[in-house]
Scaffold this motif. Structure first.
Motif, PDB file in Angstrom:
ATOM      1  N   ARG A  31       0.781  -1.364  -0.044  1.00  0.00           N
ATOM      2  CA  ARG A  31       0.230  -0.085   0.037  1.00  0.00           C
ATOM      3  C   ARG A  31       0.861   1.052  -0.056  1.00  0.00           C
ATOM      4  O   ARG A  31       0.651   2.333  -0.852  1.00  0.00           O
ATOM      5  N   ALA A  32       1.906   1.174   1.024  1.00  0.00           N
ATOM      6  CA  ALA A  32       2.693   2.339   1.041  1.00  0.00           C
ATOM      7  C   ALA A  32       3.560   2.634  -0.357  1.00  0.00           C
ATOM      8  O   ALA A  32       3.661   3.673  -0.810  1.00  0.00           O
ATOM      9  N   LEU A  33       4.060   1.636  -1.080  1.00  0.00           N
ATOM     10  CA  LEU A  33       4.539   1.921  -2.162  1.00  0.00           C
ATOM     11  C   LEU A  33       3.771   2.100  -3.386  1.00  0.00           C
ATOM     12  O   LEU A  33       4.148   3.119  -4.363  1.00  0.00           O
ATOM     13  N   GLY A  34       2.354   1.650  -3.329  1.00  0.00           N
ATOM     14  CA  GLY A  34       1.561   2.221  -4.489  1.00  0.00           C
ATOM     15  C   GLY A  34       1.195   3.628  -4.253  1.00  0.00           C
ATOM     16  O   GLY A  34       1.066   4.345  -5.294  1.00  0.00           O
ATOM     17  N   ILE A  35       1.188   4.131  -2.807  1.00  0.00           N
ATOM     18  CA  ILE A  35       0.851   5.520  -2.706  1.00  0.00           C
ATOM     19  C   ILE A  35       1.895   6.427  -3.048  1.00  0.00           C
ATOM     20  O   ILE A  35       1.970   7.603  -3.689  1.00  0.00           O
TER      21      ILE A  35
END
Length: 537
Positions: A54-58
């Protein structure tokens, strides 16, 4: 010519690398998460990976947006600085460089070519830097898993990142040069139609010129399409190289499956897909570099560096200097020069240069003003050659007023302050009254503060001519050269103003100033020195 802040560009490259690095890490973590979830471990074992995905996608979206802001800010600053430098060189360089170019061609070079040159930062330098960093990072990660797979990845990256752009550059160079010429021709036709619509309409040539401009637009579109075709073909190479790299990774993975964890194999096979994301823009970067080189060449032809570096000074700048032409042959660069002219103008002299249209009166005036170098002979001001004077000193001594001098889309006051910035409103009003514009000024809703919307389009041809004459009165230069100052005025007013300009008694200009007028409307009753020149060429 394109000066840019290298630190800002480096920030943009770092942000772009972090954005695609997030995509690379996202591919690796996702591959690990998928294969690890297949093994059905406790849910808590997957929680860190889920949060990381999730963090990398954001972060990929946020960092990509920041990269766009940084790269476009750098490009826009560079474009503004480039235009300022071009205007500076045009102002201080020889006018002969631009005299041979149509205003439409100038518009293309100062407008489109500068934009094309600045685009190289966003479309070429940043993608190239990001691709290099991302390719090195992906290769390093793959090498930790399998050296063979890393070698395959490097070879495929070289094909996608070097061979494809090189092919695109070689294929599009000729087509891009043709497209740029077509665009310049289109702009020349369009500007001609806009600037001379009334005359062309009366002559019945406006529809034909508009049709010509439209044809040029179609020709430009065809040239752009032809230039895009090789680039499109080259853009397919990174995709093919990516597929080859994935197949190579699969083959290597099969070979090491017996002693490698499934999660590691998944990372090995999926990571190359993200590694090639940065190379997809490289064929386009090659095209952008090609266009930028063509644009830079055209701009260099327009404003070569070091065009005005003279340091000689006038010995007595407070008095009106002697203007002398010794066997001067005047003509525009690349065109035939006229016959030799020798003339000496002492303080307060009045000279009328006569001759039919096309005889070379304007070329001679521009040569006397130091705007065009003489084809032969020598022009001196106060004993110093015009080519040896600094631009500021030459303009403080001689001022040339062109027949088609520009009126700006601003107030009447600002249009007059172009001649001298410290004039009071009383001086401006007096100058306008002296050229016969007092009634016109009284009719304006805001007087001197009235905005001339559209510049010359806001006034008639006669009013425009009188406004330019008012500038002449306000100009402090002791030597004044005027080209057709009474054009578009009725015969009576034209002769009255011509007499006031060329009369050595107090008239529009001080008797201490030297005045040279080029005209074909000089009455026989005006007593002044005359110079008649024949047809040039």
């Amino acid at each position: 010519m394109l000066a840019f802040d290298k630190r800002r560009l480096a920030v943009a490259i770092v942000l772009g690398s972090l954005a695609l690095g997030s995509a690379l890490a996202l591919a690796g973590v996702s591959a690990w998460l998928i294969t690890r979830a297949w093994q059905m471990p406790p849910v808590l074992d997957l929680s860190v990976a889920v949060v990381a995905v999730r963090a990398l996608g954001i972060s990929r979206g946020v960092l990509g947006y920041c990269e766009r802001l940084a790269s476009h800010d750098t490009a826009l600053r560079a474009a503004a600085g480039c235009r300022s430098e071009i205007y500076r060189r045009l102002a201080h360089g020889p006018a002969g460089i631009t005299a041979r170019l149509h205003s439409g061609d100038l518009l293309t070079r100062v407008g489109t070519d500068v934009d094309t040159l600045a685009d190289v930062l966003v479309r070429a330098l940043v993608p190239i830097g990001v691709a290099a960093i991302l390719g090195a990072a992906a290769t390093a990660v793959i090498a930790m898993i399998s050296l063979t797979a890393a070698i395959v990845l490097v070879l495929c990256l070289l094909i996608a990142g070097a061979l494809a752009p090189a092919l695109a550059t070689r294929a599009v160079h000729a087509q891009e040069a043709v497209a740029r010429k077509r665009q310049s021709g289109r702009d020349v036709a369009a500007v001609t139609a806009l600037e001379h619509a009334d005359e062309l309409r009366v002559a019945g040539r406006l529809p034909g010129l508009i049709a010509h401009a439209e044809q040029r637009q179609r020709d430009w579109g065809v040239a752009i399409d032809r230039a895009a075709a090789p680039a499109a073909a080259a853009a397919a190479v990174p995709t093919l190289a990516s597929g080859a790299s994935v197949i190579g990774a699969v083959i290597v993975g099969i070979g090491i499956a017996g002693h490698t964890a499934p999660t590691t194999l998944a990372v090995l096979m999926l990571l190359p897909l993200s590694a090639f994301e940065a190379t997809l823009n490289l064929p386009g970067a090659a095209v952008a570099l090609t266009r930028a080189r063509i644009a830079a060449q055209r701009l260099t032809e327009l404003v070569p560096a070091g065009s005005a570096t003279h340091t000689v000074s006038l010995t007595n700048p407070d008095t009106t200097p002697e203007l002398r032409a010794s066997a001067v042959r005047a003509g525009y660069p690349g065109a035939a020069a006229g016959p030799p002219v020798t003339v000496t103008l002492q303080t307060g002299a009045r000279l009328a240069i006569t001759g039919r249209s096309g005889a070379g009166k304007t070329a001679l005036l521009m040569t006397l003003a130091g705007l065009i170098p003489p084809a032969d002979g020598r022009v001196t001001v106060g004993g110093v050659a015009t080519s040896e004077l600094s631009e500021s000193e030459l303009r403080s001594a001689i001022c040339y007023f062109a027949e088609d001098a520009h009126l700006f889309s601003t107030t009447v006051r600002d249009n007059l302050l172009v001649a001298r910035g410290d004039c009071s409103d009383e001086e401006l009003t007096h100058a306008l009254a002296a050229v016969g514009l007092n009634d016109w000024l009284d009719s304006l809703p805001d007087g001197l503060s009235t905005v001339l919307i559209g510049g010359a389009a806001a006034v008639s041809a006669g009013q425009r001519r009188r406004l330019l004459l008012a500038r002449v009165m306000l100009c402090p230069a002791p030597v004044v050269l005027l080209d057709e100052p009474t054009e578009h005025l009725d015969a009576a007013d034209g002769q009255r103003i011509m007499r006031a300009l060329l009369d050595d008694r107090p008239g529009l200009l001080s008797p201490a100033r030297t005045v040279v007028v080029a005209t074909h409307q000089l009455g026989n009753d005006i007593a002044c020195r005359r110079l008649s020149i024949g047809h040039y060429g």
